[in-house]
Design a protein around this motif. Structure first.
Motif, PDB file in Angstrom:
ATOM      1  N   GLY A 221       9.997   1.779   3.175  1.00 31.36           N
ATOM      2  CA  GLY A 221       8.841   1.899   2.294  1.00 31.36           C
ATOM      3  C   GLY A 221       8.757   3.254   1.629  1.00 31.36           C
ATOM      4  O   GLY A 221       9.736   3.995   1.533  1.00 31.36           O
ATOM      5  N   PHE A 222       7.568   3.547   1.151  1.00 27.31           N
ATOM      6  CA  PHE A 222       7.240   4.878   0.677  1.00 27.31           C
ATOM      7  C   PHE A 222       6.478   5.602   1.785  1.00 27.31           C
ATOM      8  O   PHE A 222       6.013   4.979   2.732  1.00 27.31           O
ATOM      9  N   GLN A 223       6.338   6.871   1.626  1.00 21.26           N
ATOM     10  CA  GLN A 223       5.505   7.750   2.482  1.00 21.26           C
ATOM     11  C   GLN A 223       6.198   8.205   3.759  1.00 21.26           C
ATOM     12  O   GLN A 223       5.679   9.041   4.471  1.00 21.26           O
ATOM     13  N   HIS A 224       7.337   7.652   4.096  1.00 21.98           N
ATOM     14  CA  HIS A 224       8.132   8.244   5.177  1.00 21.98           C
ATOM     15  C   HIS A 224       9.544   7.689   5.092  1.00 21.98           C
ATOM     16  O   HIS A 224       9.813   6.762   4.323  1.00 21.98           O
ATOM     17  N   TYR A 225      10.441   8.257   5.881  1.00 20.29           N
ATOM     18  CA  TYR A 225      11.864   7.905   5.792  1.00 20.29           C
ATOM     19  C   TYR A 225      12.345   7.054   6.954  1.00 20.29           C
ATOM     20  O   TYR A 225      13.511   7.057   7.284  1.00 20.29           O
TER      21      TYR A 225
ATOM     22  N   PHE B 180       6.998  19.486  -6.799  1.00 17.74           N
ATOM     23  CA  PHE B 180       6.310  18.458  -7.575  1.00 17.74           C
ATOM     24  C   PHE B 180       6.482  17.193  -6.762  1.00 17.74           C
ATOM     25  O   PHE B 180       7.578  16.646  -6.651  1.00 17.74           O
ATOM     26  N   ASN B 181       5.420  16.738  -6.149  1.00 11.58           N
ATOM     27  CA  ASN B 181       5.523  15.682  -5.149  1.00 11.58           C
ATOM     28  C   ASN B 181       4.896  14.385  -5.636  1.00 11.58           C
ATOM     29  O   ASN B 181       3.825  14.391  -6.219  1.00 11.58           O
ATOM     30  N   SER B 182       5.599  13.296  -5.374  1.00  8.72           N
ATOM     31  CA  SER B 182       5.011  11.978  -5.649  1.00  8.72           C
ATOM     32  C   SER B 182       5.106  11.174  -4.358  1.00  8.72           C
ATOM     33  O   SER B 182       4.264  11.323  -3.479  1.00  8.72           O
ATOM     34  N   ASP B 183       6.159  10.351  -4.227  1.00  4.40           N
ATOM     35  CA  ASP B 183       6.304   9.564  -3.008  1.00  4.40           C
ATOM     36  C   ASP B 183       7.596   9.930  -2.300  1.00  4.40           C
ATOM     37  O   ASP B 183       8.593  10.232  -2.939  1.00  4.40           O
TER      38      ASP B 183
ATOM     39  N   SER C  14       9.399  13.702  -2.883  1.00  5.85           N
ATOM     40  CA  SER C  14       8.298  14.467  -2.316  1.00  5.85           C
ATOM     41  C   SER C  14       8.789  15.258  -1.118  1.00  5.85           C
ATOM     42  O   SER C  14       9.633  14.792  -0.358  1.00  5.85           O
ATOM     43  N   ASN C  15       8.249  16.460  -1.001  1.00  3.85           N
ATOM     44  CA  ASN C  15       8.389  17.151   0.269  1.00  3.85           C
ATOM     45  C   ASN C  15       7.783  16.264   1.337  1.00  3.85           C
ATOM     46  O   ASN C  15       6.869  15.481   1.061  1.00  3.85           O
TER      47      ASN C  15
ATOM     48  N   CYS D 278       0.855  -1.184   0.000  1.00  4.22           N
ATOM     49  CA  CYS D 278       0.000   0.000   0.000  1.00  4.22           C
ATOM     50  C   CYS D 278       0.884   1.224   0.000  1.00  4.22           C
ATOM     51  O   CYS D 278       0.394   2.337  -0.131  1.00  4.22           O
ATOM     52  N   THR D 279       2.165   1.028   0.182  1.00  3.74           N
ATOM     53  CA  THR D 279       3.240   2.025   0.280  1.00  3.74           C
ATOM     54  C   THR D 279       3.346   2.652   1.665  1.00  3.74           C
ATOM     55  O   THR D 279       4.267   3.397   1.938  1.00  3.74           O
ATOM     56  N   GLY D 280       2.403   2.358   2.563  1.00  4.01           N
ATOM     57  CA  GLY D 280       2.358   3.080   3.830  1.00  4.01           C
ATOM     58  C   GLY D 280       3.396   2.648   4.849  1.00  4.01           C
ATOM     59  O   GLY D 280       4.007   3.475   5.504  1.00  4.01           O
ATOM     60  N   CYS D 281       3.592   1.346   5.039  1.00  5.44           N
ATOM     61  CA  CYS D 281       4.547   0.836   6.030  1.00  5.44           C
ATOM     62  C   CYS D 281       4.261   1.349   7.440  1.00  5.44           C
ATOM     63  O   CYS D 281       5.102   2.005   8.064  1.00  5.44           O
ATOM     64  N   CYS D 282       3.091   1.027   7.939  1.00  6.34           N
ATOM     65  CA  CYS D 282       2.738   1.419   9.300  1.00  6.34           C
ATOM     66  C   CYS D 282       3.442   0.499  10.291  1.00  6.34           C
ATOM     67  O   CYS D 282       3.585  -0.703  10.056  1.00  6.34           O
TER      68      CYS D 282
END
Lengths: 189, 774
Positions: free
Chosen positions: B519-523, B409-412, B173-174, B28-32
């Motif tokens: 993952g995506f969506q955070h570092y 210009f933001n993506s992931d 992404s920012n 889902c790209t989230g990696c919670c």
């Protein structure tokens, strides 16, 4: 006085149903019946249909559980005093040991918040995750909500998050005409 | 913290035996981060886990359903299976691992001897973000000298990435937590409320702070429902809309000329004769390859670094040292040739967005400060998907927003791209052993034609092949009969596993131990620890291959200690942000933030990983494709072309809040909420066809058909039909939406990396075949 209440931010709710499965998960081991549901702005639970017509559309979602009404119709309807409003926190409590499964409470509830649980032969409803309160946590629906749409707390405490939300945002209750004085406050979408 | 969690009473269960922090990551790209409450070796509950940095505690319906219902699902695979009858016949023989390995090894070895080792092919998709899980099949292929079929094009996510690669050298992404500081949010094909709901709380903070949200989407998505403005766009026409916006922004001089001069290649001179960029060597014999601009201060051509004031517009005649002349114009003016044609009215005739709305969004975006533009993959799942992102990058660049805080210009965000594209060679290619690489999108042609070489076995891992690829139907008819071995590593008996020769049971990530996840969506990098023992005899992907190699007598490269391997692959990863993660912190906390410059702002130094170091909005290398300037091209199966007139609907199989691809759609918690597959049809399209809600329709094109019940609803624009994707074959009475898909080769995309599977570029028609039946 203490009045525990849910404050649900309809601007935040995305209708993802995480609260529903979170509730099932937390309570499934006991009875399995859903205590919270999410409907869309046309009261649809599944096949969501926005209001308006293309392209001028509006959609929001409404999570609903027990409203812990101050003048709860279910309490009045219960013949065995299995339901009562607890003075110390304003929560409507169900004692399944006293419940005879007559379902009068479910008929009386204006919010379809009480269900008959076939497995136990009793009524079933949201208990605001009573077992979690006091453990520095929230009801499961509030904890799992990915958009922080659900808050629970004492609206008589001006410092509580729920009170601050009610002080700063337009809000309403559902079915005010019932006179039940429900204690779920919905912030405007 | 841990003590208090473990003291927590769960109704009907009591206190858990233990609480383990692990990572949810089903693509889902989230990696919670997930706290797993375990009693008697079963997960009885999950709760969001904390991170070393607050603000990322979240969980969702999919993660809960995965933990509570997939592990012990009745269809969960528990033992190796070898088919006992015809392929797809549903008869299986439960075997030991050794028997399964012998069956596989015999065929792999025979294939290698007869057809060469490359005849054994492997494909891994992204169903599990663990480093081991994502890379180990590639390692196995290398050890065997087999073929690695690439995943990039098959994901249907590569088009946009290539657009960003061409123009900026990459994307990013920012930090999403900075959304709250933006004033204007333009979300294009990024349905964050449905598909990145773990990030949605950041967007809501922005709305509370007064930001305006505009959602561009052919569907009235959950994100559009939260937006101040929904821009309903024809599928696959982003470029036309952007060209219309650029037309407004340039005509009304709303763009940022100094930024464009300094950071894009639009001031460079382009030769009128061939469209190539003018270089010093063109005017001076023995000159350099430096690109030239026209310096307004000195009225001469010179390199951008030396020019005092490069001209952005204009035609120039350049004198050459040998007395000749070269007629040139700026790349800006060459581009304007295209943009100028796209008046809002013309753009509207293609993209279906009213001209006045194009103008308003253009003005709002260009004048808002800061203006945050966010894309995702929805708008690039068309034949020329690379141009969709290129278009939005052009818009963001002209408005000075790239490299700017709270804009961009933001993506992931995150490091999954590094895991996928920066191989740790010492790990994936032990002893320098290498297999062959072949494009996954060309998999069917390779198998069927046996050119340039034969493929005789296929092994898939982490891949919902049957529902997520467009060619499973063709694979069964033409591909599978040519294979003597089809192995599927899976958790459940998926529609692809049903046709396998050997099905190998894989652990879920709750049963796996010692893997790290970026993952995506955070570092954050997170650690995966075992929460419950493997179900049945299931093994993780590493152990599955290790057992095979051991059985084949080639086990010397496959005897890692799991913890040491985890530490080694992290500490030696080629991405310095990953290798710098402190192992002890990661072990102690279960997560660690990589040493990123915060706040993270992609291209904050205005250095772009392109040959000119600038944002390259003019692409001379694509002149042969007519794409040197951003150009509008119809989708492959546009409603405005002949094929569209025959099949008048654009079929979108969209991602949604209730499932990640096919992963969650057989779980009762999900289907209780989602019901059955439903096709959204606008009333304007339903009425003339006599179609009502609940009716059964056949959706068809020249490649295939499926049957589905209809919901007549205004949330999909006329001419578009849409349905949530990921439903398994068994959810349909006939056919499957993937049967209508295709991957025609795109020569330009193949020149960059690989054709992107244009998953939404599908024309179809519908016909009513029944009333509201079960």
């Amino acid at each position: 006085m203490t009045q525990q209440a849910f404050v649900i931010d309809l601007k935040h709710c995305i209708g993802c149903d995480t609260c529903v499965v979170g509730c099932k998960m937390e309570h499934e081991q006991v009875d399995g019946a859903p205590r919270i549901r999410v409907t869309d702005s046309r009261d649809q639970p599944v096949m969501e249909t926005p209001r308006g017509s293309y392209p001028n559309l509006q959609q929001y979602w409404v999570p609903t559980m027990c409203h812990n009404c101050v003048d709860a119709p279910c309490v009045k309807a219960c013949p065995t005093v299995a339901l009562w409003r607890r003075d110390e926190d304003g929560v409507v409590v169900l004692d399944k040991d006293k419940c005879v499964g007559c379902q009068r409470c479910a008929e009386a509830c204006p919010y379809e918040a009480l269900h008959f649980d076939g497995e136990t032969g009793t009524a079933n409803k949201c208990d605001t995750c009573a077992h979690r309160i006091g453990l520095e946590t929230q009801p499961m629906c509030a904890l799992v909500c990915p958009t922080n749409a659900i808050s629970y707390g004492d609206i008589d405490d001006p410092e509580a998050q729920v009170s601050r939300l009610l002080a700063t945002r337009e809000h309403q209750i559902l079915g005010a005409s019932s006179g039940a004085r429900p204690q779920i406050y919905y912030l405007e979408p | 913290m841990t003590t208090s969690l473990e003291d927590r009473i769960i109704p009907g269960v009591g206190k858990p035996d233990r609480v383990v922090r692990t990572v949810c990551s089903p693509n889902c790209t989230g990696c919670c981060g997930i706290n797993t409450f375990v009693k008697d070796d079963r997960i009885v509950k999950v709760e969001p886990a904390s991170f070393v940095e607050p603000g990322y505690e979240r969980i969702c319906i999919k993660g809960i359903a995965m933990a509570m219902e997939r592990l012990h699902h009745p269809d969960r695979l528990t033992h190796p299976l070898i088919r006992a009858g015809e392929r797809g016949g549903g008869e299986w023989r439960r075997v030991s691992w050794d028997e399964a390995y012998d069956y596989i090894a015999e065929r792999l070895t025979a294939n290698a001897e007869r057809f060469g080792p490359e005849s054994n092919a492997f494909v891994t998709m992204s169903g599990n973000y663990g480093f081991k899980a994502l890379t180990v099949a590639q390692r196995a292929a290398n050890c065997l000298g087999g073929t690695i079929l690439s995943e990039a094009g098959l994901t249907s996510d590569l088009g946009g990435v290539m657009g960003a690669l061409m123009t900026m050298g990459g994307a990013g992404s920012n930090e999403h937590r900075d959304l709250k500081h933006a004033k204007y949010l333009l979300f294009v094909g990024r349905n964050i409320a449905d598909t990145n709901h773990s990030e949605m709380h950041f967007l809501l903070e922005a709305l509370h702070a007064g930001a305006k949200l505009v959602a561009v989407d052919p569907r009235f998505s959950r994100t559009a429902a939260k937006a101040d403005e929904w821009v309903s766009i024809e599928p696959g026409t982003d470029v036309a809309m952007v060209l219309g916006m650029l037309n407004v922004i340039v005509r009304e001089e709303l763009f940022k000329p100094d930024y464009v001069r300094a950071h894009t290649n639009l001031p460079f001179l382009v030769r009128d004769d061939d469209g190539a960029m003018l270089r010093e060597k063109d005017i001076v014999a023995g000159g350099s390859w430096d690109l030239l601009v026209w310096d307004e201060a000195t009225q001469r051509p010179m390199s951008a670094a030396q020019a005092v004031r490069p001209a952005l517009r204009g035609s120039f005649t350049i004198d050459t040292a040998d007395g000749g002349e070269i007629a040139c114009r700026t790349a800006f003016d060459r581009s304007w040739d295209v943009w100028s044609e796209f008046t809002p009215q013309h753009a509207s005739s293609i993209c279906g967005v009213p001209a006045e709305q194009i103008e308003r969004v253009a003005r709002d975006y260009a004048t808002a400060d800061p203006a945050w533009l966010h894309v995702s993959t929805g708008n690039q799942r068309y034949g020329n998907g690379h141009t969709a992102w290129r278009a939005w990058i052009t818009l963001a660049a002209l408005c000075g927003n790239i490299g700017k805080q709270y804009a961009g210009f933001n993506s992931d965000e995150g490091l999954l791209t590094s895991v996928l594209t920066k191989p740790l060679d010492a790990w994936v290619a032990p002893g320098g052993k290498r297999g062959r690489h072949h494009r996954g999108t060309k998999m069917m042609d390779l198998i069927v034609s046996e050119q340039p070489y034969a493929i005789k076995s296929l092994w898939t891992t982490c891949y919902g092949f049957a529902t997520q690829s467009p060619f499973f139907k063709r694979f069964l008819a033409e591909g599978l009969p040519r294979l003597d071995l089809f192995v599927v590593s899976e958790q459940m008996m998926t529609p692809a596993a049903e046709y396998a020769d050997v099905v190998l049971p894989v652990v879920s990530y709750y049963e796996d131990d010692w893997d790290w996840v970026a993952g995506f969506q955070h570092y954050f990098v997170q650690l995966r620890r075992r929460t419950v023992p493997p179900i049945g005899e299931s093994r993780n992907d590493y152990d599955i291959f290790a057992g095979l190699f051991e059985r084949m007598g080639k086990g010397e490269d496959w005897r890692h200690d799991p913890e040491q391997l985890c530490e080694y692959t992290l500490k030696n990863h080629p991405d310095p942000l990953i290798s710098a993660v402190d192992w002890e912190t990661l072990k102690r906390e279960g997560n660690a933030m990589v040493p990123l410059m915060r706040p993270h702002i992609p291209f904050r130094d205005m250095k772009f990983m392109t040959s000119s170091g600038r944002i390259e909005l003019y692409q001379e290398q694509f002149r042969a494709f007519g794409e040197e300037a951003l150009a509008w091209k119809e989708p492959l199966e546009s409603r405005r072309t002949d094929i569209g007139r025959k099949f008048p609907f654009s079929l979108i199989t969209y991602k949604h809040v209730h499932s990640t691809h096919s992963t969650h759609l057989m779980l009762p918690m999900i289907t209780d909420q989602l019901g059955r597959p439903g096709l959204e049809v606008n009333p304007a399209d339903a009425a003339p066809r006599g179609i009502a809600t609940g009716d059964l329709v056949e959706v068809f094109n020249k490649r295939g058909s499926f049957r589905i019940h209809v919901q007549v609803v205004d949330s999909v624009r006329p001419g578009t039909i849409a349905m949530p994707q990921g439903w398994w074959q068994r959810a349909f009475v006939h056919g499957h939406p993937s049967d209508l898909g295709h991957i025609p080769a795109n020569a330009l995309q193949d020149a960059i990396i690989e054709t992107n599977y244009p998953a939404y570029d599908v024309a179809a028609d519908i016909i009513r075949v029944g009333d509201n039946a079960a």
